[in-house]
Motif scaffolding. Sequence first.
Motif, PDB file in Angstrom:
ATOM      1  N   ARG A  55      -9.879   9.001  -2.295  1.00 16.52           N
ATOM      2  CA  ARG A  55      -9.466  10.375  -2.526  1.00 16.52           C
ATOM      3  C   ARG A  55     -10.435  11.322  -1.860  1.00 16.52           C
ATOM      4  O   ARG A  55     -11.586  10.994  -1.626  1.00 16.52           O
ATOM      5  N   ALA A  57     -12.226  14.415  -2.834  1.00 17.02           N
ATOM      6  CA  ALA A  57     -12.515  15.180  -4.053  1.00 17.02           C
ATOM      7  C   ALA A  57     -13.515  16.284  -3.741  1.00 17.02           C
ATOM      8  O   ALA A  57     -14.513  16.449  -4.401  1.00 17.02           O
ATOM      9  N   THR A  61     -12.202  19.278  -9.604  1.00 15.17           N
ATOM     10  CA  THR A  61     -12.838  18.543 -10.689  1.00 15.17           C
ATOM     11  C   THR A  61     -11.937  17.405 -11.126  1.00 15.17           C
ATOM     12  O   THR A  61     -10.777  17.614 -11.444  1.00 15.17           O
ATOM     13  N   ASP A  62     -12.462  16.176 -11.095  1.00 14.88           N
ATOM     14  CA  ASP A  62     -11.664  15.026 -11.492  1.00 14.88           C
ATOM     15  C   ASP A  62     -11.288  15.101 -12.966  1.00 14.88           C
ATOM     16  O   ASP A  62     -12.070  15.542 -13.806  1.00 14.88           O
ATOM     17  N   ALA A  64     -10.488  12.768 -16.119  1.00 18.10           N
ATOM     18  CA  ALA A  64     -10.685  11.418 -16.633  1.00 18.10           C
ATOM     19  C   ALA A  64     -10.173  11.387 -18.063  1.00 18.10           C
ATOM     20  O   ALA A  64     -10.783  11.961 -18.964  1.00 18.10           O
ATOM     21  N   ASP A 264      -5.010   8.346 -14.174  1.00 18.82           N
ATOM     22  CA  ASP A 264      -5.944   9.306 -13.599  1.00 18.82           C
ATOM     23  C   ASP A 264      -5.854   9.343 -12.080  1.00 18.82           C
ATOM     24  O   ASP A 264      -6.038  10.397 -11.465  1.00 18.82           O
ATOM     25  N   GLN A 265      -5.597   8.192 -11.458  1.00 21.58           N
ATOM     26  CA  GLN A 265      -5.405   8.176 -10.007  1.00 21.58           C
ATOM     27  C   GLN A 265      -4.297   9.134  -9.603  1.00 21.58           C
ATOM     28  O   GLN A 265      -4.444   9.929  -8.664  1.00 21.58           O
ATOM     29  N   ASN A 268      -5.225  12.944 -10.279  1.00 20.69           N
ATOM     30  CA  ASN A 268      -6.213  13.493  -9.368  1.00 20.69           C
ATOM     31  C   ASN A 268      -5.713  13.556  -7.931  1.00 20.69           C
ATOM     32  O   ASN A 268      -6.123  14.447  -7.179  1.00 20.69           O
ATOM     33  N   TYR A 269      -4.824  12.653  -7.553  1.00 10.86           N
ATOM     34  CA  TYR A 269      -4.238  12.775  -6.214  1.00 10.86           C
ATOM     35  C   TYR A 269      -3.332  13.998  -6.156  1.00 10.86           C
ATOM     36  O   TYR A 269      -3.303  14.720  -5.155  1.00 10.86           O
TER      37      TYR A 269
END
Length: 737
Positions: A55, A57, A61-62, A64, A264-265, A268-269
């Motif tokens: 990713r 980034a 902000t990720d 989780a 989460d993948q 966040n993508y």
Amino acid sequence: MKSSNEQSTGISRRTFLYSLGALALSGCNGEISPAATTMTRTTSRASTSSVTLARVANGATDIATSGAFVHPGLLHTQADFERMAQKVAGQASPWYEGWQKLIANGHTRLSWSPRPQVEVDRGGSGAQNYPVLYNDIAAAYACALYWKVTGDTAYADKAVQIMNAWSSTLQRLGGDSNVDLAAGIYGYEFANAGEIMRSYAGWAAGDFAAFQSMMLNVFYPINVDFLNRHNNTDVTHYWANWDLCNMASIMAIGVLCDDHTLFDQAVNYFIDGAGNGAIAQAVYYLHPGYLGQWQETGRDQGHNTLGIALGGAICEMAWNQGVDLYGYDNNRFLAGAEYVAKANLVQTDGTYLTVPYATYSNVDVTQADFSTASQGTVRPCWALVYNHYVNRKGLAAPWSTRFALAIQPEGGGGDYGTTSGGYDQLGYGTLTCTRDAAAPIAAPSGLTAFASAGQVMLSWWGVANGISYSVKRASSSGGAYTTIASGIGDPLTYTDSPSAGTWYYVVSAQTASGESADSSEAVAVTVVQPHTYLKFDETSGASAADATGNGHAGALVGGATHVAGRVGNAVSLDGSSGYVSLPNSVVADLSDFTIAAWVFWNGGNAWARIFDFGAGTGRYLFLTPKNSTGVMRFAITTNGGHGERGINANVALPTGQWAHVAVTLSGTVATLYLNGTVIGGANDVVFAPWRVGPTAQNWIGRSQYAADPYFNGSIDEFRIYRCAMSADQITALAQGT
């Protein structure tokens, strides 16, 4: 009540994501890949934690997540099913009409016989048997809905029979690159059917585990491989829908299999992925009034509307797990939906409304015009959009609302034909998504104000019961405000032409019961104003103070040092590792601007950077002393090198001497100066720094592209201003007056 996920983290991710949205901007004056190749993908998968998703980034902000997932918790929750059952039992409109669509569909039959395959192929020279899969998925989903609404276990048994047949038979997906579409679209759809049925006592635990295993081992590896590699093509090659369907599948499989890594993948993508399906690229350009041009707008409207269907599914699945992607980046998805709905809703005279359009480019094409191909395509996706934003959130979404009401009741699999999305989404939105209206929000929201060539462009989100809107302006924060415009309808935008200064704005709505409260305040600056000023006069240490007091200090990195400069001291960069790093998103609140510095260049290869502010190789603005043709270049992009708008100067930066460089943007007009003299300009620079979005790679002397050389020389008096300086002001700056 908070979801279990919100309780486990102690903060609502919905609230957190929405807080990453609107900035009060201040400034001034059937898809076939062309590279299709026959392939059968591997189905091996060691474990969830061993598979990572590459990713970008840089600036976001990720998210989780943790704790227990909500079940059922993909497109529908238990509360949704209870509402459906109650409304259908009472024959309430429009739920009952949606129910009639479901029971009339040929997939809702107890006589349906599944036809599982060992291999399903989409694309390539072999047999194309993927319709067998999507028809069985449509049947499993329709029967699952029937069971949840009526409690008739015969339909539950039928759904389970279909899913067991496939999980005990399917071993791989194949074909050419179109297998990525099969894995994405049918992956998220099949996972949704399984999620509905997971609580059914008649589905044996071992059989449910086998279904989970099929989704993890047959569908997911293709999904994640596509988002990682895009089949080894340029990241802009594949249209947004390819990313979106694979994100949807990963998210759905994550919930189905209680795997936060997968969920989460996908989240966040969607937020900051490199491909065209990430929301910043999918909604390519925000026009005034928050009409968000979708990435496939210049291609055709069949695929453009598919983007709304897939994006909406992702947002709803995330919402049901406590993550607000609907509201992310000031409702950016809604902006895209409103644009696509307005462009495709047929009027009573058979015509279509026009929408604004900004030229789009990727590695393969440049599209200068809106495509009317397949205009008017109807997909069962609008009930979801309308009901979330209007009936759940109390916002105004006039074009999505009109589309949803015009086509209800929405049908499902096969009702629209394969060419208009009959199997690209599950459908039945009138039944599943319709909800009673919530109270409208108290005031317009999401107000932004940015300056453009001396004017101020305002946009905002309306309230569900709004009739018209008024714009108010003040010369100091908090008022007193003066109403400068009223009676504003669609689109919700206003262009103000104030005198030079700093101006504060709010918006109110006129409703049937009177005037609403004012929106939150937005500020715009229409006069040249210091934003960042790095003198580099320190004699030691690794920091460079910001003389403006705005907190934009620089950090000297990689061996950057202080030396004698043009004025006082300067920063010396060695051309191999030294650079200056500025704070995250340092220019995210800029529209019109001036960036200027004194530069002493020792020379070197092309594409070194005087400055480069960005979030990786997809979104940035930069100035180089010499490009591949030997001249200075400024560029800004939200779509990588293929989408750059900028200036090629008529000279390179001179070497071995101090030179003053400056670049300005006023509206869409960019101008490049050397020693106070214009050396290049462009009038089509439609991107401003705020459009680049969050950035965490804001550098003096270093490029977003790893292969580019570092700057070799010294930089002094690095300045950023709000607004574009005039030519005379640039000359005065270069002369030190």
